[in-house]
Design an enzyme around this catalytic site. Structure first.
Site, PDB file in Angstrom:
ATOM      1  N   SER A 184      -7.211  -1.233   8.343  1.00  0.00           N
ATOM      2  CA  SER A 184      -5.899  -0.752   8.511  1.00  0.00           C
ATOM      3  C   SER A 184      -5.548  -0.323   9.968  1.00  0.00           C
ATOM      4  CB  SER A 184      -5.580   0.340   7.791  1.00  0.00           C
ATOM      5  OG  SER A 184      -5.483   0.084   6.395  1.00  0.00           O
ATOM      6  N   ASN A 230     -11.832  -3.339   3.279  1.00  0.00           N
ATOM      7  CA  ASN A 230     -12.785  -2.357   3.847  1.00  0.00           C
ATOM      8  C   ASN A 230     -13.957  -2.358   2.587  1.00  0.00           C
ATOM      9  OD1 ASN A 230     -11.270  -1.511   5.995  1.00  0.00           O
ATOM     10  ND2 ASN A 230     -10.363  -0.021   4.459  1.00  0.00           N
ATOM     11  N   HIS A 234       0.111   6.872   5.330  1.00  0.00           N
ATOM     12  CA  HIS A 234      -0.396   5.815   5.692  1.00  0.00           C
ATOM     13  C   HIS A 234       0.395   5.026   6.642  1.00  0.00           C
ATOM     14  CE1 HIS A 234      -2.380   1.474   5.692  1.00  0.00           C
ATOM     15  NE2 HIS A 234      -3.643   2.306   5.618  1.00  0.00           N
ATOM     16  N   ASP A 282       4.442  -0.905   4.194  1.00  0.00           N
ATOM     17  CA  ASP A 282       3.439  -0.081   3.929  1.00  0.00           C
ATOM     18  C   ASP A 282       4.096   1.012   2.865  1.00  0.00           C
ATOM     19  OD1 ASP A 282       1.157   1.954   4.446  1.00  0.00           O
ATOM     20  OD2 ASP A 282       0.704   0.536   5.893  1.00  0.00           O
TER      21      ASP A 282
END
Length: 455
Positions: A271, A209, A114, A79
Site C-alpha cells: 500500500s 501482501n 489507511h 480508499d
C-alpha cells in the site's frame, strides 16, 4: 516500542554498517549502484516522525523538489476516506465523495486511517517552522481527491467502478488504489478502468501482501500500473506479491505516515509503495503536462533500478518489474516520450495508441511497428495486400503471355513451357521489391519476437 526505532534504523545508517561493508567487498560495484539510490542527506529535523521517514530521505527530496513538487496535479485516493483536517494535510485535501456511509464528502474520516496515510505519503506538507515536523509527502504540492470505497480496506477489490469514474470526472490525473483482492473485476469495473485509460488518467495499484504469485486485483487488471514493495535492505519485500503484471517497486517497509487516532502510524506493505509511485507519477505529470499517462509511467520505468543495481531493463521481472522508482532521474533525464501507453498493458476496449502499437502481450511498443489491427500488424496487412496484388498481376501476365504464345509462339510443350512467370530466371518476389526470408510465409518482415517477463 516501534516509534523508538525511528531514525536509528534509517536506511542510510543500515547501508554504512559493518554488514553493508562486507557485502560491498563481496559483490563490488553492483551493490554500490543499488545502494546509491537509497542514500539521502540526513534530516535536520529533531522530529522523530520526520527522522523516521527513511524512504523519503532515500529519494533525496530536496533535489527532487527543485524539479517538481506535484503542483497542478490532482491525485485521487480511492480508499477509506481521508482526514483532511490532519495538521500535515490541511489545505491539500479536496472534499471528494464517499460511496459508503450514505454518501457525502470523504475528507473528514475519523476512523480508518489507511486512506489518510496514503494521502500523506503522496501530498503531506508537514507542519511547524519550515514544515520540518510531521509527515512530508513526495509530492507536497499535489492535491488529494479522497474517494471512499463501498468496502473498508481489507475487503475485495470490487465495487469501485463508480469511484474510478468519479475520480476521472473530477480532474484526477493519477488514481491511487492501495488495495487488492483475489476476485476478478466486474464488467462495470473493467469498463471504468477503460474509461480512465481513454481519459488519460494513470491508475496505480498495489500487488498485495501475501508473498505469492497469485494475481490480485485491480493491480493485475490491464490498464493498471502494478506496484510491489522494496524493503529497507534494498531487496524485494518478502510479503510483496509478484507476477508478470508487476511494473515497479517502491519503499514499503516500516513506513511512517499520518493517521487518525493516533495521529501517526507505521506500516509495512505494498500500500505504502503504491502511494510513493502515485506521488512520483504526480511529480512527472506536473513537470511534463504534455505527456500521456503511459508516457509518464515510461519515465518511471526507464529510470528505475533493480535491487542488484541494473538499469535499462528491457522486460519487467516478475518480482520487481523494471525496478525501484528514482523520482529525480525520472524528472531530470532526457528520455524520449515513447509510445502513448508506455509500459502499460491495455484493456481490450481502450483506444489504440497514437503512432505506436502494442506487442503480442498487449504492451505499448516504442516505435509502433507492431500495432495490432484485427489480430494482424499493419506490416502484415500491407504484406498480404501486396501478395494479393502480386498474385493477381501474375495471373494477368500469365493470361496475356499465354494468349500471345498461342498466337505467335511455339506450340504447347515447346521450349517456353515452364519459364518462371515475370521473366526468365527472375523470382517474382525480387521483381516486386521484396525477398522472402526462410520461415516467413509472406512478403513482409516477421513479427518482432516477444520475451516473457524476466527473460
Amino acid at each position: 516500542m516501534a516509534f523508538e526505532l525511528g531514525a536509528a534504523a534509517c536506511w542510510g545508517e543500515v547501508l554504512y554498517g559493518m554488514g553493508f561493508t562486507r557485502t560491498l567487498r563481496a559483490v563490488g560495484g553492483v551493490v554500490v549502484a543499488g545502494a546509491l539510490l537509497f542514500v539521502g542527506a540526513p534530516s535536520a529535523s529533531a522530529d522523530y516522525i520526520r527522522d523516521g521517514q527513511w524512504a523519503l530521505d532515500a529519494f533525496n527530496p530536496q533535489k527532487v523538489w527543485k524539479e517538481s513538487t506535484g503542483k497542478n496535479v490532482t491525485v485521487a485516493v480511492i480508499d477509506s476516506g481521508v482526514n483532511g483536517d490532519h495538521v500535515d494535510l490541511k489545505g491539500n485535501v479536496l472534499p471528494g465523495k464517499s460511496f459508503a456511509d450514505g454518501g457525502g464528502t470523504a475528507d473528514h474520516e475519523s476512523g480508518d486511517d489507511h486512506g489518510t496515510a496514503m494521502a500523506a505519503l503522496i501530498a503531506g506538507h508537514g507542519h511547524g517552522p519550515g514544515h520540518a515536523d510531521g509527515i512530508m509527502g513526495l509530492a507536497p504540492d499535489a492535491k488529494i481527491l479522497p474517494v471512499k470505497r463501498n468496502e473498508t480496506f481489507g475487503g475485495d477489490a470490487n465495487e469501485v467502478d463508480g469511484a474510478i469514474r468519479y475520480a476521472v470526472d473530477h480532474g484526477a490525473k493519477v488514481i491511487n488504489m492501495s488495495f487488492a483482492g483475489p476476485y476478478e473485476l466486474t464488467e462495470g469495473e473493467k469498463s471504468a478502468i477503460g474509461y480512465a485509460v481513454k481519459k488519460d488518467v494513470l491508475l496505480v495499484a498495489g500487488s498485495g501482501n501475501d508473498g505469492t504469485g497469485e494475481p490480485l486485483y485491480p493491480a493485475a487488471e490491464p490498464g493498471v500500473l502494478a506496484v510491489g514493495a522494496v524493503a529497507e535492505d534494498g531487496q524485494v519485500l518478502g510479503k510483496s506479491n509478484y507476477g508478470s503484471h508487476i511494473r515497479l517497486i517502491a519503499p514499503g517497509e516500516r513506513i511512517y505516515s499520518a493517521g487518525t487516532h493516533p495521529k501517526y502510524r507505521q506500516a509495512t506493505g505494498t500500500s505504502d509503495a503504491t502511494a510513493y509511485v502515485s506521488a512520483a507519477a504526480a511529480l512527472v505529470r506536473s513537470k511534463f503536462p504534455d505527456l500521456t499517462a503511459g508516457q509518464a509511467a515510461n519515465r518511471l520505468t526507464k529510470t528505475a533500478i533493480s535491487p542488484d543495481g541494473r538499469t535499462g531493463i528491457a522486460s519487467p521481472d516478475p518480482k520487481y518489474g523494471y525496478g525501484v522508482i528514482r523520482p529525480y532521474r525520472a524528472l531530470s533525464e532526457d528520455i524520449p516520450p515513447g509510445a502513448k501507453n508506455g509500459p502499460l498493458t491495455m484493456p481490450e476496449d481502450s483506444d489504440p495508441p497514437a503512432g505506436a502499437g502494442t506487442d503480442a502481450e498487449g504492451n505499448g511498443t516504442r516505435d509502433g511497428a507492431s500495432e495490432v489491427v484485427g489480430g494482424l500488424s499493419p506490416l502484415a496487412v500491407a504484406g498480404m495486400a501486396l501478395g494479393v496484388v502480386v498474385v493477381v498481376l501474375g495471373v494477368v501476365i500469365g493470361v496475356v503471355v499465354g494468349q500471345k504464345k498461342r498466337r505467335n509462339g511455339p506450340p504447347p510443350g515447346g521450349p517456353a513451357f515452364g519459364v518462371p512467370m515475370g521473366g526468365v530466371g527472375v523470382p517474382p518476389q525480387q521483381q516486386f521489391g521484396y525477398d522472402q526470408q526462410p520461415g516467413n510465409p509472406g512478403p513482409y518482415p516477421p513479427a518482432p519476437p516477444t520475451h516473457p517477463p524476466g527473460q
